[in-house]
Design a protein around this motif. Structure first.
Motif, PDB file in Angstrom:
ATOM      1  N   LYS A   1       0.852  -1.186   0.000  1.00 38.11           N
ATOM      2  CA  LYS A   1       0.000   0.000   0.000  1.00 38.11           C
ATOM      3  C   LYS A   1       0.889   1.238   0.000  1.00 38.11           C
ATOM      4  CE  LYS A   1      -3.748  -2.383   2.403  1.00 38.11           C
ATOM      5  NZ  LYS A   1      -4.620  -2.428   3.605  1.00 38.11           N
ATOM      6  N   LEU A   2       1.367   1.583  -1.192  1.00 38.97           N
ATOM      7  CA  LEU A   2       2.263   2.722  -1.331  1.00 38.97           C
ATOM      8  C   LEU A   2       1.455   4.013  -1.340  1.00 38.97           C
ATOM      9  CD1 LEU A   2       4.714   1.330  -4.054  1.00 38.97           C
ATOM     10  CD2 LEU A   2       4.908   1.197  -1.566  1.00 38.97           C
ATOM     11  N   ASN A   3       1.898   4.985  -0.564  1.00 44.36           N
ATOM     12  CA  ASN A   3       1.173   6.244  -0.449  1.00 44.36           C
ATOM     13  C   ASN A   3       1.581   7.277  -1.485  1.00 44.36           C
ATOM     14  OD1 ASN A   3      -0.351   5.523   1.928  1.00 44.36           O
ATOM     15  ND2 ASN A   3       1.569   5.673   3.073  1.00 44.36           N
ATOM     16  N   HIS A   4       2.843   7.251  -1.867  1.00 43.09           N
ATOM     17  CA  HIS A   4       3.361   8.283  -2.766  1.00 43.09           C
ATOM     18  C   HIS A   4       3.991   7.703  -4.038  1.00 43.09           C
ATOM     19  CE1 HIS A   4       2.782  10.916   0.632  1.00 43.09           C
ATOM     20  NE2 HIS A   4       3.671  10.254   1.345  1.00 43.09           N
ATOM     21  N   ALA A   5       4.839   6.718  -3.844  1.00 47.69           N
ATOM     22  CA  ALA A   5       5.688   6.235  -4.934  1.00 47.69           C
ATOM     23  C   ALA A   5       4.936   5.387  -5.942  1.00 47.69           C
ATOM     24  CB  ALA A   5       6.862   5.434  -4.361  1.00 47.69           C
ATOM     25  N   LYS A   6       5.385   5.492  -7.192  1.00 48.73           N
ATOM     26  CA  LYS A   6       4.922   4.596  -8.244  1.00 48.73           C
ATOM     27  C   LYS A   6       6.004   3.549  -8.475  1.00 48.73           C
ATOM     28  CE  LYS A   6       2.053   7.921 -10.767  1.00 48.73           C
ATOM     29  NZ  LYS A   6       1.826   8.606 -12.073  1.00 48.73           N
ATOM     30  N   LEU A   7       5.594   2.295  -8.548  1.00 50.12           N
ATOM     31  CA  LEU A   7       6.532   1.203  -8.768  1.00 50.12           C
ATOM     32  C   LEU A   7       6.854   1.097 -10.257  1.00 50.12           C
ATOM     33  CD1 LEU A   7       7.864  -0.776  -6.813  1.00 50.12           C
ATOM     34  CD2 LEU A   7       6.124  -2.446  -7.435  1.00 50.12           C
TER      35      LEU A   7
ATOM     36  N   GLU B   1       2.680  -5.541 -14.141  1.00 50.37           N
ATOM     37  CA  GLU B   1       1.532  -4.710 -13.764  1.00 50.37           C
ATOM     38  C   GLU B   1       1.912  -3.441 -13.027  1.00 50.37           C
ATOM     39  OE1 GLU B   1      -1.620  -6.831 -11.887  1.00 50.37           O
ATOM     40  OE2 GLU B   1      -1.672  -8.432 -13.386  1.00 50.37           O
ATOM     41  N   THR B   2       3.097  -2.912 -13.274  1.00 47.87           N
ATOM     42  CA  THR B   2       3.478  -1.642 -12.665  1.00 47.87           C
ATOM     43  C   THR B   2       2.939  -0.487 -13.502  1.00 47.87           C
ATOM     44  OG1 THR B   2       5.573  -1.615 -13.891  1.00 47.87           O
ATOM     45  CG2 THR B   2       5.584  -2.608 -11.694  1.00 47.87           C
ATOM     46  N   PRO B   3       2.623   0.645 -12.883  1.00 44.99           N
ATOM     47  CA  PRO B   3       2.095   1.782 -13.650  1.00 44.99           C
ATOM     48  C   PRO B   3       3.131   2.427 -14.558  1.00 44.99           C
ATOM     49  CG  PRO B   3       2.454   2.402 -11.362  1.00 44.99           C
ATOM     50  CD  PRO B   3       2.653   0.910 -11.439  1.00 44.99           C
ATOM     51  N   VAL B   4       4.410   2.255 -14.215  1.00 42.17           N
ATOM     52  CA  VAL B   4       5.502   2.850 -14.996  1.00 42.17           C
ATOM     53  C   VAL B   4       6.463   1.746 -15.429  1.00 42.17           C
ATOM     54  CG1 VAL B   4       7.407   4.504 -15.001  1.00 42.17           C
ATOM     55  CG2 VAL B   4       5.332   4.998 -13.685  1.00 42.17           C
ATOM     56  N   ILE B   5       6.912   1.837 -16.671  1.00 46.62           N
ATOM     57  CA  ILE B   5       7.921   0.916 -17.197  1.00 46.62           C
ATOM     58  C   ILE B   5       9.092   1.741 -17.715  1.00 46.62           C
ATOM     59  CG2 ILE B   5       8.472  -0.735 -19.027  1.00 46.62           C
ATOM     60  CD1 ILE B   5       5.604  -1.772 -18.809  1.00 46.62           C
TER      61      ILE B   5
ATOM     62  N   ARG C   1       0.695   1.966 -20.315  1.00 47.52           N
ATOM     63  CA  ARG C   1       1.697   2.234 -19.297  1.00 47.52           C
ATOM     64  C   ARG C   1       2.412   3.561 -19.574  1.00 47.52           C
ATOM     65  NH1 ARG C   1       2.260  -2.827 -16.958  1.00 47.52           N
ATOM     66  NH2 ARG C   1       0.292  -3.858 -17.439  1.00 47.52           N
ATOM     67  N   GLU C   2       2.817   4.215 -18.497  1.00 42.43           N
ATOM     68  CA  GLU C   2       3.713   5.360 -18.646  1.00 42.43           C
ATOM     69  C   GLU C   2       5.103   4.797 -18.895  1.00 42.43           C
ATOM     70  OE1 GLU C   2       4.927   9.557 -16.445  1.00 42.43           O
ATOM     71  OE2 GLU C   2       3.926   7.982 -15.281  1.00 42.43           O
ATOM     72  N   VAL C   3       5.813   5.375 -19.858  1.00 45.61           N
ATOM     73  CA  VAL C   3       7.107   4.821 -20.252  1.00 45.61           C
ATOM     74  C   VAL C   3       8.207   5.856 -20.083  1.00 45.61           C
ATOM     75  CG1 VAL C   3       8.425   3.697 -22.082  1.00 45.61           C
ATOM     76  CG2 VAL C   3       5.942   3.358 -21.949  1.00 45.61           C
ATOM     77  N   PHE C   4       9.270   5.448 -19.371  1.00 50.26           N
ATOM     78  CA  PHE C   4      10.488   6.248 -19.259  1.00 50.26           C
ATOM     79  C   PHE C   4      11.551   5.599 -20.150  1.00 50.26           C
ATOM     80  CE2 PHE C   4       9.599   7.600 -14.568  1.00 50.26           C
ATOM     81  CZ  PHE C   4       8.481   8.319 -15.004  1.00 50.26           C
ATOM     82  N   PHE C   5      12.321   6.427 -20.824  1.00 44.94           N
ATOM     83  CA  PHE C   5      13.380   5.896 -21.679  1.00 44.94           C
ATOM     84  C   PHE C   5      14.733   6.242 -21.096  1.00 44.94           C
ATOM     85  CE2 PHE C   5      16.388   6.383 -25.299  1.00 44.94           C
ATOM     86  CZ  PHE C   5      16.445   5.045 -25.674  1.00 44.94           C
ATOM     87  N   ASP C   6      15.494   5.202 -20.707  1.00 49.14           N
ATOM     88  CA  ASP C   6      16.871   5.380 -20.240  1.00 49.14           C
ATOM     89  C   ASP C   6      17.809   5.335 -21.441  1.00 49.14           C
ATOM     90  OD1 ASP C   6      16.149   5.576 -17.613  1.00 49.14           O
ATOM     91  OD2 ASP C   6      17.248   3.814 -16.915  1.00 49.14           O
TER      92      ASP C   6
END
Length: 536
Positions: free
Chosen positions: A69-75, A101-105, A143-148
């Motif tokens: 039950k994370l209050n702030h962080a997105k996994l 099933e994480t909101p961010v990849i 999904r929200e996607v970040f590119f490294d």
């Protein structure tokens, strides 16, 4: 005064993924879950949990993390672009990321021409398409996607046009962040400054920074990047990570908040910084870095001469910040007075009032110093420390005494593995002689002690051992070395730490177990007394 940063900075923690690639770093699934909860509590925006397609442990973590039950962080789940642009929809790596099933990849791709042309053997256009289609596939899945941008700084210095083209391919496909990675850790601050400014002016989405510490300037490079316009910072707690480590968030965070007057999205309690650092060290079963800036035991320590005289009058003369801002404290390393000050500080935290002066306080200081000399350390074992204080003050006496201990271990090719503990335990005027089998000698000890006490103290039923760590204190003495055992116990609502030290690992474990149970029983009795007083 430094001009405050105009934008809020995002914190992205990769301790659970990039951090675990460091030498001597190993985390169980339970360890990762505990750290994730603590990072969220601290105020991290994003927590990178691992690479689900790379190993069963990370897959199990993401499965169990759904219950957090994370209050702030997105996994965030981490992985790479697809192996081929022609097989994006069937790529097992990308499918594994979606199954987490994480909101961010977060996915990485090649932005150094040498890596794509020589490593992957593909053209510039094919590499851009691979990045674009991989990001697009994940984006279309919701999904929200970040590119490294892997090796971005080396790639930019080699071929700026190629590196920027790869960044824009990710942006055009829907990446909401592009993160510039100094993967080899060799870039200089002036290079980072110039390159980040160029990307910020070009990318059209928030730009992040991800530095490695191979040149010992990962923190400096991260801060320079923020000043150049980056609004997303990646790093690890205590700088753990592959080779020389990652950028240390424990140093980056206070520098941005206190020196650049910047702000973060959710981080409010900077005073929890030292506690967070020590917590992660303990979970890793590693000694805290006493020389660590901001949070180390020596960060605000002063020893002798003119320094001490000046600090006692005005601390800012020899301290760049107030230690309390980061949850640390000033230490004076000379005289008995310094020892009393440290103990009083901790006693105040625990709500224990110590006498102002006299034989009692001198005995207490001497006792604590003797224990520390023997190898005791009370960071992470505050329950043991509290019992010592209360025993000296007459508030506490042990609820039981272990009179005799025997541990039987049997193994062999033709025999069944057996671990058995036999205890003789005194409670008041009664003596219990108890035996119990267990999965290992410590588990057998735990079971035998519970079995002996449960009749007298039913409250023992509610507690369980949740962590057990052993640290060798005198490595040069080999198998005759002292060991320090640190255990964590929980009653389902709170967790407390206790410690034991001995050349005998069984004895050290038993000492920690006894403190754990005594601490619980003391708190149960105190709660009952407070309730009775309130009802009277």
């Amino acid at each position: 005064m430094t001009n405050p940063l105009s934008k809020t900075i995002e914190l992205y923690d990769t301790t659970l993924r990039d951090g675990t690639q460091g030498e001597h770093i190993n985390l169980s699934v339970q360890d990762k879950l505990l750290i994730a909860e603590r990072l969220d509590e601290f105020g991290m925006d994003y927590i990178e949990g691992g690479w689900p397609s790379s190993n069963p442990k990370d897959e199990e973590f993401f499965l169990k993390a759904r219950q957090l039950k994370l209050n702030h962080a997105k996994l965030c789940a981490f992985g790479s672009t697809a192996r081929s642009s022609a097989t994006v929809k069937s790529d097992q790596n990308l499918l594994g990321l979606l199954q987490s099933e994480t909101p961010v990849i977060t996915i990485f791709g090649k932005t150094w021409k040498a890596h794509s042309s020589k490593g992957l053997g593909i053209s510039d256009e094919e590499n851009a398409e691979l990045i674009h289609r991989s990001v697009q596939f994940l984006k279309e899945a919701g999904r929200e996607v970040f590119f490294d941008a892997e090796h971005f700084f080396d790639g930019f210095k080699d071929n700026p046009e190629f590196a920027l083209t790869m960044i824009l391919a990710a942006v055009e496909a829907g990446a909401s962040r592009v993160v510039l990675c100094d993967t080899n850790g060799g870039s200089m601050p002036h290079e980072v400054d110039a390159i980040v400014k160029k990307v910020v002016a070009t990318a059209g989405v928030p730009v992040g920074i991800h530095c490695h510490n191979d040149s010992d300037i990962a923190v400096a490079n991260s801060i320079i990047a923020v000043q150049a316009g980056a609004t997303h910072v990646q790093g690890t707690i205590n700088g753990i990570g592959e080779r020389c480590g990652n950028a240390n968030l424990i140093s980056i965070i206070p520098n941005i908040m206190l020196k650049l007057h910047g702000s973060f999205t959710h981080l409010q309690q900077l005073s929890q910084l030292t506690s967070l650092s020590k917590f992660v060290f303990e979970i890793l079963n590693l000694p805290s870095d006493t020389k660590a800036p901001f949070t180390g035991k020596s960060a605000f320590a002063h020893k002798g001469g003119i320094h001490v005289s000046a600090v006692m009058k005005e601390s800012s003369l020899y301290e760049h910040i107030d230690p309390k801002l980061v949850g640390n404290r000033q230490r004076v390393l000379v005289s008995e007075l310094a020892g009393q000050s440290n103990i009083r500080y901790k006693a105040d935290e625990l709500g224990i009032k110590l006498p102002e002066k006299g034989e009692q306080i001198r005995n207490l200081v001497h006792h604590i110093k003797e224990l520390e000399h023997k190898g005791y350390q009370f960071d992470g074992a505050e329950a043991s420390f509290e019992l010592i204080l209360r025993r000296e003050l007459g508030d506490f006496s042990p609820y039981f005494n272990v009179l005799e201990t025997k541990v039987h271990i049997e193994s062999g090719v033709d025999s069944k593995n057996v671990d058995q503990a036999i205890l003789k335990v005194q409670v008041g005027n009664e003596i219990e002689h108890i035996a119990a089998d267990g999965d290992g000698p410590v588990n057998a000890l735990d079971k035998a002690l519970r079995k002996a006490l449960i009749h007298f103290y039913p409250a023992i039923k509610t507690i369980r051992l949740v962590d057990y760590k052993v640290r060798v204190l005198e490595e040069k003495r080999s198998t005759s070395a002292k060991v320090r055992v640190l255990i964590q116990t929980s009653n389902g609502q709170e967790t407390w730490g206790t410690v034991g030290v001995s050349t005998n690992i069984i004895e050290a474990s038993l000492l920690a177990l006894q403190d754990s149970m005594n601490y619980h029983l003391f708190n149960v009795r105190t709660a009952i007394q407070k309730k009775a007083a309130a009802e009277a």
